[in-house]
Scaffold this active site. Structure first.
Site, PDB file in Angstrom:
ATOM      1  N   TYR A   1      -1.635  -0.709  11.034  1.00 16.41           N
ATOM      2  CA  TYR A   1      -1.905  -1.319   9.719  1.00 16.41           C
ATOM      3  C   TYR A   1      -0.726  -1.095   8.784  1.00 16.41           C
ATOM      4  O   TYR A   1      -0.166  -2.042   8.216  1.00 16.41           O
ATOM      5  CB  TYR A   1      -3.192  -0.727   9.111  1.00 16.41           C
TER       6      TYR A   1
ATOM      7  N   LYS B   1       2.091  -3.654   7.023  1.00 21.04           N
ATOM      8  CA  LYS B   1       2.302  -3.782   5.573  1.00 21.04           C
ATOM      9  C   LYS B   1       3.774  -3.514   5.224  1.00 21.04           C
ATOM     10  O   LYS B   1       4.358  -4.203   4.393  1.00 21.04           O
ATOM     11  CB  LYS B   1       1.388  -2.824   4.808  1.00 21.04           C
TER      12      LYS B   1
ATOM     13  N   THR C   1       0.835  -1.206   0.000  1.00 17.64           N
ATOM     14  CA  THR C   1       0.000   0.000   0.000  1.00 17.64           C
ATOM     15  C   THR C   1       0.869   1.257   0.000  1.00 17.64           C
ATOM     16  O   THR C   1       2.012   1.236   0.482  1.00 17.64           O
ATOM     17  CB  THR C   1      -0.905   0.011   1.251  1.00 17.64           C
ATOM     18  N   ASP C   2       0.300   2.367  -0.463  1.00 18.04           N
ATOM     19  CA  ASP C   2       1.003   3.660  -0.394  1.00 18.04           C
ATOM     20  C   ASP C   2       1.213   4.109   1.051  1.00 18.04           C
ATOM     21  O   ASP C   2       2.068   4.955   1.333  1.00 18.04           O
ATOM     22  CB  ASP C   2       0.257   4.751  -1.188  1.00 18.04           C
ATOM     23  N   GLU C   3       0.425   3.547   1.971  1.00 13.86           N
ATOM     24  CA  GLU C   3       0.506   4.012   3.358  1.00 13.86           C
ATOM     25  C   GLU C   3       1.846   3.674   4.012  1.00 13.86           C
ATOM     26  O   GLU C   3       2.181   4.243   5.050  1.00 13.86           O
ATOM     27  CB  GLU C   3      -0.668   3.450   4.176  1.00 13.86           C
TER      28      GLU C   3
HETATM   29  N1  LIG Z   1      -8.451  -1.071  -0.382  1.00 15.57           N
HETATM   30  C1  LIG Z   1      -7.459  -0.210  -0.576  1.00 15.57           C
HETATM   31  O1  LIG Z   1      -7.691   0.993  -0.750  1.00 15.57           O
HETATM   32  C2  LIG Z   1      -6.021  -0.697  -0.631  1.00 15.57           C
HETATM   33  C3  LIG Z   1      -5.046   0.196  -1.059  1.00 15.57           C
HETATM   34  C4  LIG Z   1      -3.724  -0.236  -1.150  1.00 15.57           C
HETATM   35  C5  LIG Z   1      -3.404  -1.530  -0.822  1.00 15.57           C
HETATM   36  N2  LIG Z   1      -4.364  -2.389  -0.376  1.00 15.57           N
HETATM   37  C6  LIG Z   1      -3.959  -3.765  -0.052  1.00 15.57           C
HETATM   38  O2  LIG Z   1      -4.579  -4.608  -1.006  1.00 15.57           O
HETATM   39  C7  LIG Z   1      -4.915  -5.862  -0.417  1.00 15.57           C
HETATM   40  C8  LIG Z   1      -6.402  -6.117  -0.594  1.00 15.57           C
HETATM   41  O3  LIG Z   1      -7.130  -5.045   0.023  1.00 15.57           O
HETATM   42  P1  LIG Z   1      -8.728  -5.059   0.028  1.00 15.57           P
HETATM   43  O4  LIG Z   1      -9.157  -3.664   0.191  1.00 15.57           O
HETATM   44  O5  LIG Z   1      -9.215  -5.872  -1.099  1.00 15.57           O
HETATM   45  O6  LIG Z   1      -8.987  -5.844   1.407  1.00 15.57           O
HETATM   46  P2  LIG Z   1     -10.268  -6.606   1.951  1.00 15.57           P
HETATM   47  O7  LIG Z   1     -10.266  -6.394   3.415  1.00 15.57           O
HETATM   48  O8  LIG Z   1     -11.487  -6.250   1.157  1.00 15.57           O
HETATM   49  O9  LIG Z   1      -9.944  -8.145   1.614  1.00 15.57           O
HETATM   50  C9  LIG Z   1      -8.935  -8.852   2.282  1.00 15.57           C
HETATM   51  C10 LIG Z   1      -9.184 -10.333   2.009  1.00 15.57           C
HETATM   52  O10 LIG Z   1      -8.142 -11.084   2.638  1.00 15.57           O
HETATM   53  C11 LIG Z   1      -8.732 -12.197   3.302  1.00 15.57           C
HETATM   54  N3  LIG Z   1      -7.839 -12.569   4.401  1.00 15.57           N
HETATM   55  C12 LIG Z   1      -7.498 -11.824   5.487  1.00 15.57           C
HETATM   56  N4  LIG Z   1      -6.642 -12.504   6.260  1.00 15.57           N
HETATM   57  C13 LIG Z   1      -6.436 -13.708   5.654  1.00 15.57           C
HETATM   58  C14 LIG Z   1      -5.653 -14.848   5.976  1.00 15.57           C
HETATM   59  N5  LIG Z   1      -4.909 -14.883   7.094  1.00 15.57           N
HETATM   60  N6  LIG Z   1      -5.672 -15.897   5.124  1.00 15.57           N
HETATM   61  C15 LIG Z   1      -6.421 -15.897   4.005  1.00 15.57           C
HETATM   62  N7  LIG Z   1      -7.196 -14.829   3.646  1.00 15.57           N
HETATM   63  C16 LIG Z   1      -7.193 -13.757   4.470  1.00 15.57           C
HETATM   64  C17 LIG Z   1     -10.092 -11.703   3.754  1.00 15.57           C
HETATM   65  O11 LIG Z   1     -11.008 -12.768   4.011  1.00 15.57           O
HETATM   66  C18 LIG Z   1     -10.509 -10.848   2.563  1.00 15.57           C
HETATM   67  O12 LIG Z   1     -11.166 -11.616   1.583  1.00 15.57           O
HETATM   68  C19 LIG Z   1      -4.493  -5.781   1.044  1.00 15.57           C
HETATM   69  O13 LIG Z   1      -3.228  -6.392   1.177  1.00 15.57           O
HETATM   70  C20 LIG Z   1      -4.376  -4.275   1.307  1.00 15.57           C
HETATM   71  O14 LIG Z   1      -3.424  -4.013   2.310  1.00 15.57           O
HETATM   72  C21 LIG Z   1      -5.680  -1.998  -0.273  1.00 15.57           C
END
Ligand SMILES: NC(=O)c1ccc[n+]([C@@H]2O[C@H](COP(=O)([O-])OP(=O)(O)OC[C@H]3O[C@@H](n4cnc5c(N)ncnc54)[C@H](O)[C@@H]3O)[C@@H](O)[C@H]2O)c1
Length: 303
Positions: free
Chosen positions: A129, A133, A107-109
């Site tokens: 968080y 990451k 993530t950008d964070e």
């Molecule tokens: N949403 C954003 O704006 C954003 C931005 C940058 C990066 N990200 C990164 O992208 C990725 C996906 O983000 P998202 O928004 O889709 O998240 P989300 O919370 O919608 O989905 C996360 C998924 O991971 C699964 N999960 C969690 N822990 C697990 C484990 N131990 N084993 C198996 N599955 C597990 C959950 O059941 C869920 O389906 C993450 O790594 C997040 O840090 C998200």
């Protein structure tokens, strides 16, 4: 075969819809998106993950699995260390044992409160968080160096679009506005975020499956940097409704800005167009999100 860990979540499900793949997900409160080929399992269960990889001839893992809500990480950090650090190292271990290629989604964070971070910027996370990451990213780079694992790190900016849990800012604002409720805004609402439409993120990550180089970090900014108040203003225009803002006390450690540069070249969906598609999706898919309004977060409604 591509294995999409965390593929029942918001971004992972958008990615999984692009190709024939297998999803591996522990189906937490955030894992609500179905897939025709879903293996339920936790990424920390190395033995099970390795078995799924071997039995299905997986040669690429794209790891989205994580706990993702900053507010939850502030209240209860340990699940973030367990799922995001230990979880990522477990996926790395499976990549090391099986010879799979790994794209790890960060993530950008991780850069913290910074304007225009490129991929070589130091990591300075502010929340539990983002610290979890950043830790995972360091493990990815260590596994490349120590074991020669074919892995890389992808750092998207704030994503928005269909199938995002109502606890996140944009779905929360859409749903509350549809219900005539106020939208809580932290502090003065002038924190700026860079928004990217989820389908853009998914297709950029797909491009990196073949083009991404081992050991590299790729920032994925959306290029649409607005303050939270500006975002709500645009959202109100797109929805044709007044978005009622309710200022609430600021989030501890809240970063003022996230903005990145990238070494990649691409264009992204304009913010208004992405918001229009997102609003339409939430209007047409009440059955998906209404049950999620029951989710509780430390006794409070999470949305
Ligand atoms: N949403 C954003 O704006 C954003 C931005 C940058 C990066 N990200 C990164 O992208 C990725 C996906 O983000 P998202 O928004 O889709 O998240 P989300 O919370 O919608 O989905 C996360 C998924 O991971 C699964 N999960 C969690 N822990 C697990 C484990 N131990 N084993 C198996 N599955 C597990 C959950 O059941 C869920 O389906 C993450 O790594 C997040 O840090 C998200």
């Amino acid at each position: 075969m591509i294995l999409v860990t965390g593929g029942a979540g918001f971004i992972g499900s958008a990615f999984a819809s692009l190709t024939d793949c297998l999803v591996y997900d522990s189906l937490t409160y955030a894992g609500r998106n179905s897939h025709p080929r879903l293996a339920r399992g936790d990424v920390r269960d190395v033995r099970n993950l390795e078995r799924v990889v071997r039995e299905n001839g997986v040669d690429v893992i794209v790891n989205f699995a994580a706990e993702t809500h900053v507010d939850r990480s502030i209240v209860d950090p340990l699940p973030f260390v367990e799922n995001n650090v230990l979880g990522a190292v477990s996926v790395l271990e499976v990549a090391r044992r099986t010879g799979c290629r790994l794209l790890h989604v960060s993530t950008d964070e991780v850069y913290g409160d910074v304007e225009g971070a490129d991929e070589s910027y130091p990591l300075k996370p502010s929340s539990p968080y983002s610290a979890s990451k950043a830790s995972a990213d360091l493990f990815v780079l260590a596994y490349v160096r120590t074991y020669g694992v074919d892995a890389l790190v992808v750092r998207p900016s704030n994503n928005y679009g269909p199938r995002q849990h109502p606890e996140k800012f944009i779905p929360k604002a859409i749903i509350r506005t549809l219900m005539g409720m106020e939208v809580p805004v932290y502090g003065d609402g002038r924190q700026r975020r860079d928004w990217i439409y989820v389908e853009d993120t998914a297709s950029l990550i797909m491009r990196l499956v073949s083009e991404g180089e081992k050991g590299q970090v790729y920032n994925l900014p959306g290029g649409h940097v607005v303050s939270n108040l500006e975002l709500l203003q645009i959202l109100g225009e797109v929805m044709g409704r007044e978005v009622k803002v309710k200022f609430v006390g600021d989030r501890p450690g809240h970063d003022r800005v996230y903005s990145m540069r990238t070494k990649l070249r691409y264009t992204t969906t304009p913010l208004r167009e992405g918001l229009r598609r997102t609003v339409n999706w939430y209007l047409e898919n009440r059955a998906w999100w209404e049950p999620l309004l029951e989710d509780r977060f430390v006794g409070e409604v999470s949305w």
